[in-house]
Enzyme design. Structure first.
Site, PDB file in Angstrom:
ATOM      1  N   TYR A 127       0.833  -1.209   0.000  1.00  0.00           N
ATOM      2  CA  TYR A 127       0.000   0.000   0.000  1.00  0.00           C
ATOM      3  C   TYR A 127       0.867   1.259   0.000  1.00  0.00           C
ATOM      4  O   TYR A 127       0.619   2.204  -0.761  1.00  0.00           O
ATOM      5  CB  TYR A 127      -0.898  -0.055   1.230  1.00  0.00           C
ATOM      6  CG  TYR A 127      -1.900   1.057   1.377  1.00  0.00           C
ATOM      7  CD1 TYR A 127      -2.881   1.288   0.425  1.00  0.00           C
ATOM      8  CD2 TYR A 127      -1.883   1.858   2.516  1.00  0.00           C
ATOM      9  CE1 TYR A 127      -3.819   2.298   0.588  1.00  0.00           C
ATOM     10  CE2 TYR A 127      -2.822   2.867   2.691  1.00  0.00           C
ATOM     11  CZ  TYR A 127      -3.783   3.078   1.729  1.00  0.00           C
ATOM     12  OH  TYR A 127      -4.707   4.088   1.895  1.00  0.00           O
TER      13      TYR A 127
ATOM     14  N   LYS B  70       0.991   4.039  -2.964  1.00  0.00           N
ATOM     15  CA  LYS B  70       0.544   5.393  -2.650  1.00  0.00           C
ATOM     16  C   LYS B  70       1.640   6.431  -2.863  1.00  0.00           C
ATOM     17  O   LYS B  70       1.355   7.578  -3.221  1.00  0.00           O
ATOM     18  CB  LYS B  70       0.007   5.458  -1.220  1.00  0.00           C
ATOM     19  CG  LYS B  70      -1.361   4.817  -1.049  1.00  0.00           C
ATOM     20  CD  LYS B  70      -2.393   5.424  -2.003  1.00  0.00           C
ATOM     21  CE  LYS B  70      -3.809   5.063  -1.657  1.00  0.00           C
ATOM     22  NZ  LYS B  70      -4.783   5.616  -2.649  1.00  0.00           N
TER      23      LYS B  70
END
Length: 305
Positions: free
Chosen positions: A165, A169
């Site tokens: 993640y 991101k």
């Protein structure tokens, strides 16, 4: 009169959480809305959503607004092209995309499966590419357009168990920066928001100790999706035409501007460096400026405003 009167806005992940609040607020501020949501759960696999894209679109229409729904995946470029075509067929144009669609597949990196890495990168980073690439030429041709992408403090600061993640991101941050730079002369803007908000994704974070329990409770009670939506809608508005290439966070009623990587210290040696002199001199001189390994709770140790 709303800040998005006459605009057409595509909202991904619009059935729940931040996406839902963005879609509803965009409509209240005068926009025609394409509500996109695949209808999957937070892992991207199951269908545990209590809402649907059509349910949100129906709510907007019942309140006197204009909205259509779409259930395609942002992870597919062909599917995103269908979203764009649907918006143009229904409303004739698109002025902004708000892109919070996402999934989580958390796990410590030394145990992370390749499939969990790929799935998260595909939705977050590939998804950001897909919606941006499918719209950027249209935005450039019409001389205006706003991308509102979403990043995370898991990447900006760090969080255990979220390597996939965090990597995705931070990739979105880099993409947004280049979109802003390349689009500046054509009226195309791009910004990112790191949200602090209680959502289905946050609810999946395991509570392993009292400190994490307190942190999750602060998010549940003091940091809500509708607070994040306010900034997303503002960034999509023409009144923010001079705001681009920035990294924001929303934490409760706080709006935070993040700095971006720039040199903070340097050392030089006229006759060049060796591993020994780097270890003995350079790294020791730079250590006072090192960034620690604390997670976001160490950067934001106080309750939300």
């Amino acid at each position: 009169m709303g800040v998005l009167d006459g605009k057409v806005v595509l909202v991904t992940g619009g059935a729940n959480g931040i996406g839902r609040e963005c879609a509803l607020l965009a409509a209240r501020e005068g926009a025609k809305v394409i509500v996109n949501d695949l209808g999957a759960g937070v892992t991207g696999k199951d269908d545990d959503s209590p809402e649907t894209a059509e349910g949100v679109a129906r709510q907007i229409r019942a309140s006197g607004g204009e909205a259509v729904s779409n259930r395609d995946s942002v992870a597919s470029f062909t599917a995103v092209e269908r979203m764009v075509r649907q918006a143009l067929d229904e409303f004739g144009r698109i002025d902004a995309v708000i892109n919070p669609a996402g999934i989580l597949r958390d796990g410590m990196f030394h145990k992370m499966r390749e499939a969990d890495w790929d799935a998260v990168v595909e939705v977050h980073l590939r998804g950001a590419f897909n919606v941006s690439r499918a719209l950027v030429e249209l935005f450039r041709e019409q001389g205006s357009g706003s991308f509102v992408h979403f990043t995370s403090t898991s990447g900006l600061i760090g969080n255990l168990g979220q390597a996939n993640y965090a990597a995705a991101k931070m990739g979105v941050v880099g993409l947004s920066r280049i979109l802003a730079m390349e689009g500046a002369a054509k009226g195309v803007r791009s910004n990112v928001i790191a949200p602090f908000a209680w959502t289905r994704m946050i609810a999946t974070i395991p509570v392993t100790d009292e400190a994490s329990a307190q942190r999750v409770e602060r998010m549940r009670t003091g940091m809500r999706a509708e607070q994040v939506a306010q900034l997303a809608i503002a960034l999509a508005a023409d009144a923010a035409s001079d705001v681009s290439g920035q990294i924001f966070a929303v934490r409760g009623n706080e709006v935070i501007l993040f700095n971006q990587p720039r040199p903070i210290a340097s050392v030089a040696r006229g006759d060049g460096w060796t591993p020994e002199t780097l270890l003995g001199d350079a790294l020791n001189a730079l250590k006072p400026k090192f960034t620690d390994l604390g997670a976001s709770a160490t950067v934001f140790p106080y309750d939300p405003v």
